[in-house]
Design an enzyme around this catalytic site. Structure first.
Site, short mmCIF file in Angstrom:
data_model
loop_
_atom_site.label_atom_id
_atom_site.label_comp_id
_atom_site.label_asym_id
_atom_site.label_seq_id
_atom_site.Cartn_x
_atom_site.Cartn_y
_atom_site.Cartn_z
N LYS A 55 0.87 -1.18 0.00
CA LYS A 55 0.00 0.00 0.00
C LYS A 55 0.90 1.22 0.00
CE LYS A 55 -1.96 3.06 1.94
NZ LYS A 55 -1.88 4.49 1.54
N GLY A 83 1.62 4.19 13.20
CA GLY A 83 2.30 2.93 13.52
C GLY A 83 1.63 2.18 14.66
N CYS A 134 13.08 10.44 7.63
CA CYS A 134 12.99 9.85 8.98
C CYS A 134 14.31 9.99 9.72
CB CYS A 134 12.58 8.39 8.88
SG CYS A 134 13.53 7.48 7.68
N GLU A 161 9.04 1.28 11.29
CA GLU A 161 10.06 2.31 11.07
C GLU A 161 9.35 3.65 11.19
OE1 GLU A 161 12.02 4.91 10.14
OE2 GLU A 161 12.19 4.35 8.03
N GLY A 175 6.33 5.13 8.61
CA GLY A 175 5.50 6.33 8.68
C GLY A 175 5.55 6.91 10.08
N SER A 176 4.45 7.50 10.51
CA SER A 176 4.44 8.22 11.78
C SER A 176 4.18 7.27 12.96
CB SER A 176 3.35 9.29 11.74
OG SER A 176 2.09 8.67 11.60
N GLU A 232 9.04 15.27 15.76
CA GLU A 232 9.50 15.27 14.38
C GLU A 232 8.75 16.38 13.64
OE1 GLU A 232 8.46 11.62 12.27
OE2 GLU A 232 10.50 11.48 11.53
P1 NAP Z 1 1.30 8.32 8.10
O1 NAP Z 1 -0.13 8.52 8.44
O2 NAP Z 1 2.13 7.57 9.06
O3 NAP Z 1 1.38 7.57 6.67
C1 NAP Z 1 2.26 6.52 6.33
C2 NAP Z 1 1.52 5.45 5.54
O4 NAP Z 1 0.48 4.87 6.36
C3 NAP Z 1 0.80 5.98 4.30
O5 NAP Z 1 0.83 5.00 3.27
C4 NAP Z 1 -0.61 6.17 4.81
O6 NAP Z 1 -1.57 6.21 3.79
C5 NAP Z 1 -0.76 4.95 5.69
N1 NAP Z 1 -1.84 5.05 6.68
C6 NAP Z 1 -2.42 6.16 7.20
N2 NAP Z 1 -3.39 5.82 8.08
C7 NAP Z 1 -3.43 4.47 8.12
C8 NAP Z 1 -4.23 3.52 8.84
N3 NAP Z 1 -5.18 3.89 9.69
N4 NAP Z 1 -3.98 2.21 8.64
C9 NAP Z 1 -3.02 1.81 7.80
N5 NAP Z 1 -2.25 2.65 7.08
C10 NAP Z 1 -2.44 3.97 7.24
O7 NAP Z 1 2.01 9.69 7.82
P2 NAP Z 1 1.42 11.05 7.17
O8 NAP Z 1 0.05 11.34 7.70
O9 NAP Z 1 1.58 10.96 5.70
O10 NAP Z 1 2.45 12.11 7.77
C11 NAP Z 1 2.28 12.61 9.08
C12 NAP Z 1 3.59 12.68 9.83
O11 NAP Z 1 4.19 11.40 9.87
C13 NAP Z 1 4.68 13.55 9.22
O12 NAP Z 1 4.55 14.87 9.60
C14 NAP Z 1 5.93 12.94 9.75
O13 NAP Z 1 6.24 13.46 11.01
C15 NAP Z 1 5.58 11.48 9.89
N6 NAP Z 1 6.13 10.65 8.78
C16 NAP Z 1 7.28 10.00 9.00
C17 NAP Z 1 7.83 9.24 7.98
C18 NAP Z 1 9.11 8.51 8.19
O14 NAP Z 1 9.73 8.05 7.24
N7 NAP Z 1 9.54 8.39 9.40
C19 NAP Z 1 7.20 9.13 6.76
C20 NAP Z 1 6.00 9.81 6.57
C21 NAP Z 1 5.47 10.56 7.60
P3 NAP Z 1 -2.03 7.61 3.09
O15 NAP Z 1 -0.99 8.62 3.34
O16 NAP Z 1 -2.15 7.22 1.67
O17 NAP Z 1 -3.34 7.99 3.68
#
Ligand code: NAP
Ligand code: MG
Length: 486
Positions: free
Chosen positions: A180, A238, A289, A255, A233-234, A388
């Site tokens: 995904k 997570g 990250c 991660e 992701g976040s 972050e």
């Molecule tokens: P996120 O919500 O953690 O998104 C990461 C992945 O998880 C995306 O593919 C997202 O899909 C998916 N996701 C979201 N809600 C989910 C759920 N309930 N069940 C399963 N999968 C789900 O991150 P974001 O909202 O894009 O970003 C928010 C914050 O996260 C950022 O400001 C940053 O601090 C952090 N972040 C960290 C990293 C890292 O590499 N450490 C990467 C991204 C974000 P969709 O986005 O398609 O909805």
């Protein structure tokens, strides 16, 4: 405005077929803020079909993946790496427009993606179990087996690289995958899976269900028939994903980002350190990250370091991805608004912006630009030292001695990476042992991505390891076979 794209496909890839979903999602170019294409909006039904296809492929009911030897898998992965390299320009162009990152960084990401496939291709037939001395009338061995169906949920900041990191290792070990990708950036991923198909990967081995986290992501993480889940992701998402997977006792790799420090001591080689201090936080506009988002500097050299850093920050320019400036935009309007609100709150709390970069052209108003900033005078424990921010914002703290440096380094709930700049060998090792994090870099930072180097967090940065051989092992599990031969 960015030109509309007719490519890649606006569908999900399930069991080797491109499947049209009910409804699509708009994709924006963050450099300009306009819609450039659409992607599929997969729901629970598509996720379920994808998991079934991956299950069938794993068990030999679809295609011949189940009969592929480790060597054959490795050869395929290496061939795929070559195909990625041959498609480099197109892939880098997609990554650049979709994420807004400077073209050189997008190019580096595509090269890294190819290197993951080459590395894990070479490793596929070098992974094996052990024999274990036991009672004299026994022969005992461990078999290192693939899990089966691996679910992978990846973010928008490094779509191609994280695709390579997760998919190459899972396939090398003999698993099948349902991926995904993130709603905000997945065009390179869609091209990569199309390329994998063209390269003869059997149907069902690699399935992709683009869509929303709350729909496709939630359906995948809670699916009863997945065997392993890898999430990047976040921390908040997570936790949700871990809870969903726990319902079916599915093991997870998490991660979850970081608040990684770089420690600069008075005896450091500053000429060597300064470019890493800047690059560590502006790479991908700080949306990394492993970004080095905290600078800890020793009192004796603090003025000198800040003066030299301020000069560099002032010279930093933001521009659209293809202009290949120092910094691109943030990924979307929400991330920009969130960061700007945090910066405003920080200013209200007396935190000082010592220096900042600029946006190259006034007419870039449509893009989601936030200029790089160097923040000082930060009260201990403040938000900008703990959370972050996911932007090009470097938070500075001053320390007196090694003990204080270590305490500050370990003063967040995160623990992904750390950089140590000192010529003192004893201090290098004491700190490397004392710092709570998954990676420590001494007199460098990030080690140029280091696909060979195990990577992962402690605490709120997550758990499990990816990259390197450790990453390959984590896509397998051990079965113990005890044979009583009398
Ligand atoms: P996120 O919500 O953690 O998104 C990461 C992945 O998880 C995306 O593919 C997202 O899909 C998916 N996701 C979201 N809600 C989910 C759920 N309930 N069940 C399963 N999968 C789900 O991150 P974001 O909202 O894009 O970003 C928010 C914050 O996260 C950022 O400001 C940053 O601090 C952090 N972040 C960290 C990293 C890292 O590499 N450490 C990467 C991204 C974000 P969709 O986005 O398609 O909805
Ligand atoms: Mg996008």
């Amino acid at each position: 405005m960015a030109e509309p794209l007719e490519y890649p496909r606006k569908q999900a890839l399930i069991g080797g077929d491109w499947v049209t979903t009910q409804g699509t999602l708009d994709v924006e170019a963050p450099s300009y803020g306009n819609v450039i294409t659409q992607i599929a909006r997969s729901q629970a039904a598509e996720v379920d079909s994808a998991v079934q296809a991956a299950r069938l492929a794993f068990e030999g009911g679809m295609g011949d993946w189940a009969s592929w030897t480790a060597r054959r898998r490795g050869e395929w992965l290496i061939g795929f790496a070559t195909a990625i390299e041959a498609d480099h320009d197109r892939l880098a162009g997609l990554e650049c427009v979709d994420t807004g990152k400077p073209l050189t960084q997008a190019r580096g990401d595509i090269s890294a993606c190819a290197r993951y496939f080459r590395f894990y291709g070479g490793a596929a037939d070098k992974l094996h179990g052990e024999t274990i001395p036991f009672e004299s009338d026994f022969a005992v061995m461990t078999l290192r087996e693939p899990y089966g169906v691996c679910a992978q949920i990846i973010p928008w900041n490094y779509p191609a690289q994280i695709f390579g990191r997760c998919v190459a290792a899972a396939l090398a070990a003999g698993n099948t995958v349902v991926l995904k990708p993130a709603e905000d950036a997945c065009l390179s991923v869609l091209r990569l899976v199309e390329l994998a198909q063209e390269q003869g990967l059997p149907p069902g081995v690699l399935n992709v269900v683009p869509g929303l986290g709350s729909e496709a992501g939630a359906a995948l993480s809670g699916h009863p028939d997945i065997d392993h889940l890898s999430f990047t992701g976040s921390p908040v998402t997570g936790t949700r994903v871990t809870q969903a997977a726990a319902e079916h006792h599915v093991p997870v790799t998490m991660e979850l980002g970081g608040k990684s420090p770089q420690l600069v001591f008075a005896d450091a080689d500053l000429d060597a350190a300064l470019p890493f201090l800047v690059q560590g936080i502006i790479q991908n506009a700080g949306q990394t990250c492993s970004a080095g988002s905290r600078l800890l500097v020793q009192r004796e050299i603090a003025d000198q370091v800040l003066e030299r850093l301020a000069e560099r920050f002032t010279a930093l320019r933001c521009d659209v991805g293809e202009a290949d400036a120092d910094c691109g935009p943030l990924i979307n309007a929400r991330q920009k608004a969130k960061l700007e609100a945090r910066l405003e709150a920080a200013a209200n709390d007396g935190i000082r912006t010592l220096a900042q970069g600029c946006v190259a052209e006034a007419e870039l108003a449509g893009g989601y630009f936030v200029v790089p900033r160097l923040l000082t005078d930060i009260p201990a424990g403040h938000d900008v030292l703990q959370e972050e921010l996911f932007g090009p914002i470097l938070a500075v703290q001053v320390f007196e001695d090694e003990a204080e440096a270590l305490a500050l380094a370990n003063s967040t709930d995160f623990g992904l990476c750390a950089g140590i700049w000192t010529r003192d060998g004893g201090r290098q090792l004491r700190l490397a042992k004392g710092i709570r994090s998954g990676q420590v870099f001494i007199n460098n930072y990030g080690a140029a991505g280091g696909i060979e180097l195990p990577f992962g967090g402690v605490g709120r940065s997550g758990h499990g390891r990816e990259k390197g051989f450790e990453g390959l092992r984590s896509y397998t599990r051990i079965k113990t076979v005890a044979l009583h031969h009398g």
